[in-house]
Design a protein around this motif. Sequence first.
Motif, short mmCIF file in Angstrom:
data_model
loop_
_atom_site.label_atom_id
_atom_site.label_comp_id
_atom_site.label_asym_id
_atom_site.label_seq_id
_atom_site.Cartn_x
_atom_site.Cartn_y
_atom_site.Cartn_z
N ARG A 125 12.14 -2.86 19.79
CA ARG A 125 12.62 -2.64 18.41
C ARG A 125 11.63 -3.18 17.39
O ARG A 125 11.35 -2.53 16.38
CB ARG A 125 14.00 -3.29 18.22
N ALA A 126 11.10 -4.37 17.65
CA ALA A 126 10.16 -4.97 16.70
C ALA A 126 8.88 -4.12 16.61
O ALA A 126 8.37 -3.89 15.51
CB ALA A 126 9.81 -6.39 17.14
N TYR A 127 8.40 -3.64 17.75
CA TYR A 127 7.18 -2.84 17.74
C TYR A 127 7.41 -1.50 17.05
O TYR A 127 6.57 -1.04 16.28
CB TYR A 127 6.66 -2.63 19.17
N GLU A 128 8.56 -0.88 17.32
CA GLU A 128 8.86 0.39 16.66
C GLU A 128 8.99 0.19 15.15
O GLU A 128 8.52 1.02 14.36
CB GLU A 128 10.13 1.00 17.23
N LYS A 129 9.62 -0.90 14.75
CA LYS A 129 9.77 -1.20 13.33
C LYS A 129 8.41 -1.35 12.66
O LYS A 129 8.22 -0.98 11.51
CB LYS A 129 10.59 -2.48 13.17
N PHE A 130 7.45 -1.88 13.41
CA PHE A 130 6.11 -2.07 12.87
C PHE A 130 5.28 -0.77 12.92
O PHE A 130 4.19 -0.73 12.40
CB PHE A 130 5.38 -3.19 13.62
N GLY A 131 5.79 0.27 13.56
CA GLY A 131 5.09 1.55 13.57
C GLY A 131 4.52 1.99 14.91
O GLY A 131 3.87 3.02 15.01
N PHE A 132 4.77 1.21 15.96
CA PHE A 132 4.32 1.61 17.29
C PHE A 132 5.27 2.66 17.84
O PHE A 132 6.48 2.63 17.57
CB PHE A 132 4.30 0.41 18.25
#
Length: 152
Positions: A125-132
Amino acid sequence: MQLIQPLDNHIIEMMKWFSCEGELTDWSGPNFRYPYNLSSFTDDLNIRKLNSFSLVSSDSEFLAFGQYYQRLGKCHLGRLIVNPQFRGKGLVSKLIQQLCELGIKEFEVEECSLFVLGHNKNAIRAYEKFGFSFANYPEKIPLDNCFYMVKL
């Protein structure tokens, strides 16, 4: 907050964040010795070979740790971890942002990548939120349930 070279006391503190071999392997990937001591932990981190950084507060509190290196023409992030005392405060985004900026500049690339285990839902979730986003990796990933993510 700023990135600095990891200090011995950061490594000693980080060693306390893992209560079992499974937690360590989930974070470190394969080939990290357990049980560990300061010498083996430092050696297995490859601090002398990989760009390794501690994220510290303006009061020099050790907030997080991460590494980067060049992989497949991208700045590849690895061994990202936030101090358990400071989790849930958005620090992983600050860590990723600063590591990506340094790595993109150093390697003169445009993209960043990382690996994440499928059961690590908070990290995903954190990585997706950052754009990954998830991407195909061109080789077989040696860990089960491990996924490749890229940020363009």
